[in-house]
Design a protein around this motif. Structure first.
Motif, PDB file in Angstrom:
ATOM      1  N   GLY A 190      15.336  14.226 -10.005  1.00  0.00           N
ATOM      2  CA  GLY A 190      14.358  14.545 -11.046  1.00  0.00           C
ATOM      3  C   GLY A 190      13.273  13.485 -11.161  1.00  0.00           C
ATOM      4  O   GLY A 190      12.098  13.805 -11.357  1.00  0.00           O
ATOM      5  N   VAL A 191      13.671  12.213 -11.032  1.00  0.00           N
ATOM      6  CA  VAL A 191      12.670  11.125 -11.095  1.00  0.00           C
ATOM      7  C   VAL A 191      11.705  11.241  -9.914  1.00  0.00           C
ATOM      8  O   VAL A 191      10.495  11.100 -10.070  1.00  0.00           O
ATOM      9  N   ILE A 192      12.254  11.524  -8.712  1.00  0.00           N
ATOM     10  CA  ILE A 192      11.391  11.661  -7.522  1.00  0.00           C
ATOM     11  C   ILE A 192      10.484  12.881  -7.642  1.00  0.00           C
ATOM     12  O   ILE A 192       9.279  12.808  -7.390  1.00  0.00           O
ATOM     13  N   ARG A 193      11.063  14.013  -8.054  1.00  0.00           N
ATOM     14  CA  ARG A 193      10.329  15.288  -8.025  1.00  0.00           C
ATOM     15  C   ARG A 193       9.342  15.432  -9.186  1.00  0.00           C
ATOM     16  O   ARG A 193       8.271  16.023  -9.035  1.00  0.00           O
ATOM     17  N   SER A 252       9.726   1.964  -7.755  1.00  0.00           N
ATOM     18  CA  SER A 252       8.730   1.149  -7.040  1.00  0.00           C
ATOM     19  C   SER A 252       7.595   2.033  -6.510  1.00  0.00           C
ATOM     20  O   SER A 252       6.501   1.544  -6.237  1.00  0.00           O
ATOM     21  N   GLY A 253       7.890   3.332  -6.335  1.00  0.00           N
ATOM     22  CA  GLY A 253       6.857   4.281  -5.890  1.00  0.00           C
ATOM     23  C   GLY A 253       6.482   4.148  -4.429  1.00  0.00           C
ATOM     24  O   GLY A 253       5.539   4.786  -3.959  1.00  0.00           O
ATOM     25  N   ILE A 258      11.651   5.422  -1.901  1.00  0.00           N
ATOM     26  CA  ILE A 258      12.071   6.825  -2.009  1.00  0.00           C
ATOM     27  C   ILE A 258      12.953   7.213  -0.821  1.00  0.00           C
ATOM     28  O   ILE A 258      13.992   7.871  -0.985  1.00  0.00           O
ATOM     29  N   GLN A 259      12.550   6.792   0.389  1.00  0.00           N
ATOM     30  CA  GLN A 259      13.372   7.067   1.572  1.00  0.00           C
ATOM     31  C   GLN A 259      14.763   6.416   1.435  1.00  0.00           C
ATOM     32  O   GLN A 259      15.788   7.022   1.743  1.00  0.00           O
ATOM     33  N   GLY A 260      14.764   5.160   0.956  1.00  0.00           N
ATOM     34  CA  GLY A 260      16.030   4.451   0.758  1.00  0.00           C
ATOM     35  C   GLY A 260      16.912   5.149  -0.261  1.00  0.00           C
ATOM     36  O   GLY A 260      18.126   5.272  -0.078  1.00  0.00           O
ATOM     37  N   ALA A 261      16.293   5.636  -1.351  1.00  0.00           N
ATOM     38  CA  ALA A 261      17.054   6.332  -2.392  1.00  0.00           C
ATOM     39  C   ALA A 261      17.649   7.629  -1.853  1.00  0.00           C
ATOM     40  O   ALA A 261      18.813   7.947  -2.114  1.00  0.00           O
ATOM     41  N   LEU A 262      16.863   8.384  -1.093  1.00  0.00           N
ATOM     42  CA  LEU A 262      17.365   9.641  -0.514  1.00  0.00           C
ATOM     43  C   LEU A 262      18.529   9.371   0.431  1.00  0.00           C
ATOM     44  O   LEU A 262      19.554  10.067   0.397  1.00  0.00           O
TER      45      LEU A 262
END
Length: 419
Positions: A190-193, A252-253, A258-262
């Motif tokens: 949800g934070v990413i999207r 961090s944006g 984001i790649q690391g989180a996924l």
């Protein structure tokens, strides 16, 4: 202006893959138990999978909200009917906590929806992106807070985590696997999207504050995990620590964040489901999860020890395991955002190794205890779950680009919206 529209891109595709991968393993963990043919128990797990898939697939924001809330019902009943001691009070607290946070999300979502152009408005995510980005800085700040609160409770991020350890501990093992392996990823997704692309000014203003809370959760969760006497509760706090780092990386944006989180969502899901199953196996045989009461299990079951060690090393981010890739990218993104925050977050590697290796040492090695002296080796059904999960831990560490290349184009596109 609302529609039942679904779509897949590189970001949601990773999480749909995670959900499709883990649920069969979670169902398989009930083999040779009284829950294997319990249609109510299995039906609730499949209803949970439906809600999770729907949330990851939704193109319409209100459809996402519907599935986001719908996932609460099956996990509530799983924990309330099949849970452990004091289950009713704990599951009620979990239900009210997450529902409360979601109401802020709903109110903020309706506000943005009513600002969209056209007679009937639109809840299409792309339309909401364009509408929200045109708002004033103060509006974006308030909306960021409302959206982030809902997702922070679901993940959970410090200090909105108080429901999590109790719920993870009291829920049946399969419910805990669904919660930690997949459901908490709805918050990070949800934070990413929504949060990053809709409120870039809000993220620029309040993102560092939210990152600080996330990193506090990393350290706080790790320190409390070290002190735990119950193995399942220890894993609950370790899961809380891991998700704090994911949240900080996302905020961090950056592409790496984001790649690391996924990647970490995928890795954490595989590792934590395997670890909770190991604790479930130990509890089935010894009727205890107390770390102090265990010991010497390796003398009766080498396969259990080996699989436990592999899953644990993935969890503590040893190089050549799946956990290393995501954690490395996340720490880099936090370092790039704020050096002090990065150094503090980096301590999690040491603390994670302390509580995980302590758990292995106390349960698997040392002297055989009164309750482990008749420990049985793994059954074929249990091996069919643990061995493939261990293989995925190693393959994820050696071939990370399979996933990273799949999600890269969508992540790059998303980061351009944030600027």
């Amino acid at each position: 202006g609302l529609s039942f529209s679904l779509y897949v891109d590189g970001i949601s595709g990773v999480l749909i893959g995670l959900c499709a991968l883990l649920v069969p393993f979670i169902v398989a963990t009930t083999a040779n138990t009284d829950r294997a043919n319990n249609s109510q128990f299995q039906g609730l797990m499949l209803a949970m999978q439906t809600a999770l898939m729907g949330a990851f697939l939704a193109k319409d924001a209100f459809l996402f909200y519907f599935f986001f809330e719908a996932s609460l019902l099956p996990i509530y009943f799983l924990a309330a009917i099949y849970g452990g001691e004091n289950k009713n009070a704990i599951t009620f607290k979990f239900f009210v906590y997450t529902l409360f946070g979601s109401l802020f999300f709903l109110i903020a979502l309706v506000y943005v929806y009513l600002l969209t152009p056209g007679e009937f408005h639109s809840a299409d995510i792309d339309v909401l992106y364009q509408t929200a980005k045109g708002l004033r800085a103060d509006q974006q700040g308030y909306l960021f807070a409302a959206f982030f609160l809902a997702f922070a409770i679901k993940m959970p991020v410090f200090p909105f985590h108080t429901w999590q350890p109790d719920t993870y501990t009291v829920a049946p093992a399969q419910g805990t696997m669904l919660l930690s392996g997949i459901m908490l990823k709805m918050g990070t997704y949800g934070v990413i999207r929504f949060v990053l692309p809709m409120f870039p000014v809000g993220v620029a203003t309040w993102g560092l504050t939210a990152s600080v809370l996330s990193v506090i959760g990393v350290i706080y969760g790790s320190i409390i995990a070290i002190q735990q006497k119950d193995a399942k509760r220890l894993l609950a706090y370790s899961s809380f620590a891991h998700v704090g780092l994911m949240s900080a990386g996302i905020l961090s944006g950056s592409i790496e964040g984001i790649q690391g989180a996924l990647y970490q969502m995928l890795s954490h899901g595989i590792n934590i489901v395997g670890l909770f199953f190991v604790i479930e196996i130990i509890e089935r045989r010894t009727k205890s999860r107390e770390i102090a009461q265990l010991g010497g299990i390796t003398q009766f079951s080498y396969p259990l020890t080996v699989t436990f060690v592999i899953l644990s090393l993935g969890s503590v981010a040893l190089p050549l395991t799946n956990g290393f890739i995501g954690e490395f990218l996340l720490l880099k993104s936090v370092f790039d955002q704020n050096l002090t925050l990065g150094i503090i977050a980096g301590i999690t590697i040491i603390l994670g190794a302390v509580y995980t290796l302590r758990l292995i040492q106390k349960s698997m090695f040392g002297n055989v205890s009164r309750i482990t002296k008749d420990f049985e080796d793994l059954s074929a059904a249990e091996k069919w779950v643990l061995i493939p999960l261990c293989a995925l831990v190693i393959l994820g560490g050696i071939f990370p680009n399979v996933v990273l290349n799949f999600s890269e184009a969508s992540v790059v596109q998303l980061t351009q919206l944030v600027k």
